[in-house]
Design a protein around this motif. Structure first.
Motif, PDB file in Angstrom:
ATOM      1  N   HIS A 267       0.821  -1.216   0.000  1.00 23.46           N
ATOM      2  CA  HIS A 267       0.000   0.000   0.000  1.00 23.46           C
ATOM      3  C   HIS A 267       0.854   1.264   0.000  1.00 23.46           C
ATOM      4  CE1 HIS A 267      -3.361   2.603   1.576  1.00 23.46           C
ATOM      5  NE2 HIS A 267      -2.328   3.237   2.078  1.00 23.46           N
TER       6      HIS A 267
ATOM      7  N   HIS B 160       1.159   3.809  -3.026  1.00 23.09           N
ATOM      8  CA  HIS B 160       1.405   5.254  -3.076  1.00 23.09           C
ATOM      9  C   HIS B 160       2.602   5.680  -3.932  1.00 23.09           C
ATOM     10  CE1 HIS B 160      -1.784   5.650  -0.357  1.00 23.09           C
ATOM     11  NE2 HIS B 160      -1.147   5.589   0.791  1.00 23.09           N
TER      12      HIS B 160
ATOM     13  N   GLU C 145      -5.560   5.886  -1.386  1.00 22.28           N
ATOM     14  CA  GLU C 145      -5.716   5.057  -0.183  1.00 22.28           C
ATOM     15  C   GLU C 145      -6.532   3.791  -0.492  1.00 22.28           C
ATOM     16  OE1 GLU C 145      -3.835   5.591   2.006  1.00 22.28           O
ATOM     17  OE2 GLU C 145      -3.515   7.726   2.278  1.00 22.28           O
TER      18      GLU C 145
END
Ligand SMILES: [Zn+2]
Length: 438
Positions: free
Chosen positions: A249, A255, A288
């Motif tokens: 993540h 990201h 997110e």
């Protein structure tokens, strides 16, 4: 001529966002100042530096929050006026900028102390409204945990013990993080068109705050390269599932991949709105939510494959109890429920339905937090109340949207890559009206 006018409005949005960040420390998640940026001296610290990684300096100054609020109102009106005669191919871009101006406006209202109901707040700030989660689903998972987890005592004790047993010891953390980072880098390269130069350097150290997960230092970037260092905290309790989440993540294909794609889009188009990712915005909710969903894409949405990875890369390398591997699918379900539980607690706290003590008691009752958790920890969680909507619910929105418009994992990867560079809309993904070629 037309694009020049729109660029000027987008630039105003960008300037206002940077100005607001002076009063909103954690806001700037990513910022591209120009085609190249690099540190030119060694004046940085691995002790304190957290995001943002930039010395934005005087770009932060010049406007009060009241100015920002005021200018947002006018900017939104101008954008709506522009939209009336805009070309069809500009619509997504205009909608994106309007959304982000509304996000900025809402966050500024909150910073000025205004009270807005939770669902209205997340709707205006992320384009998302999370459904109500029934207590029954929490009861169900707790019942399953009670049955499945080994040992004696209360189910909360069993959960706490299990959590401890799947925590990687500090002396194994560097190896696990380094190998895992490389594995996710390779999976990202396999499925996307990336420069391949942006795998972060992994460090481990004891950070001053034991609850801080990591500390990032950006050394520089250009079109083909993101130079990043990530320092993971040896004092933090790194459970197996959290390590997978944190690598996939936070870095690649989550990201860091998103930031790489945004830099390239900004350089390719010159669109000012592509230069920034504000935490309190729908583009943040996108990274997110998709940053969570893309982890499952790495494993072709197969729980078996995900758990195989955890066995090989974490359980074995960290000498954890291999007998616990078979409980990981249930643990992942429980983690998902933990997110919904915290979302529900945030919502009720925010809306004044629960006190801090009531929220804490609820989270403890379901084992979503350990029993030594204090109200002060819940207060910390309350600093970013939209967090669980822009993470948990955003992931579910991305999941449902991807499932409704794609028919294979290969297509999902193409869609993800496209969305990273696009004027996406969380609202449009939530109601499934958003369209993009991929
Ligand atoms: Zn994140």
């Amino acid at each position: 001529m037309l694009e020049t006018a729109l660029n000027a409005m987008a630039q105003q949005y960008l300037d206002l966002t940077l100005c607001k960040s002076r009063c909103d420390e954690s806001d700037i998640q990513w910022y591209t100042e120009g085609p190249f940026w690099r540190r030119t001296n060694m004046r940085f610290s691995r002790e304190y530096k957290i995001l943002p990684d930039y010395e934005i300096g005087d770009m932060k100054h010049g406007k009060t929050l009241e100015d920002v609020l005021d200018e947002c109102t006018h900017l939104k009106a101008n954008l709506k006026l522009y939209k009336e005669t805009a070309r069809p191919d500009e619509m997504q871009r205009i909608d994106y900028i309007i959304d982000h101006v509304v996000n900025l406006h809402t966050r500024t209202r909150l910073l000025l102390g205004e009270k807005i109901p939770y669902n209205t707040m997340t709707d205006l700030m992320y384009g998302l409204v999370a459904p109500a989660y029934e207590l029954k689903q929490f009861d169900d998972i707790l019942g399953e945990m009670e049955q499945a987890l080994p040992g004696s005592g209360s189910v909360q004790d069993k959960i706490a013990r299990f959590r401890k047993k799947i925590t990687v010891p500090p002396e194994k953390l560097l190896q696990v993080m380094t190998d895992g980072t490389k594995a996710f880098h390779d999976m990202s390269m396999e499925n996307m068109t990336l420069t391949g130069n942006s795998m972060p350097r992994v460090r481990v150290r004891e950070l001053a705050d034991p609850k801080m997960e990591f500390l990032s230092i950006l050394f520089g970037y250009d079109y083909n390269h993101l130079e990043y260092e990530r320092n993971f905290n040896l004092l933090f309790n790194w459970t197996v599932d959290h390590i997978v989440e944190c690598i996939g993540h936070e870095m690649e294909p989550g990201h860091l991949t998103y930031y790489e794609k945004r830099i390239q889009t900004y350089i390719d188009t010159g669109w000012p709105e592509m230069a920034v990712v504000s935490l309190y915005s729908s583009s943040s909710a996108f990274t997110e939510g998709s940053g969570r969903y893309v982890i499952d894409m790495c494993f072709d949405h197969s729980m078996d494959k995900k758990v195989d990875f955890e066995r090989e890369y974490i359980f074995k390398k960290a000498d954890l109890d291999m007998g616990l591997v078979e409980l990981m699918p249930l643990w992942h379900q429980f983690s998902e429920m933990t997110g919904y539980g915290k979302l529900e607690a945030s919502r009720r706290l925010w809306d004044g339905e629960w006190s801090l003590e009531e929220a804490l008691a609820f989270l403890k009752q379901y084992g979503f937090v350990d029993k030594d958790t204090q109200t002060a920890d819940i207060e910390k969680m309350a600093c970013d109340m939209g967090h669980f909507t822009s993470h948990e619910h955003a992931r579910d929105v991305v999941k449902e949207y991807f499932r409704s418009v794609t028919s294979s994992v290969e297509e999902e990867w193409r869609l993800y890559e496209k969305l990273c560079c696009a004027h996406m809309s969380m609202r449009g993904m939530q109601d499934k009206t958003y369209r993009i070629d991929f």
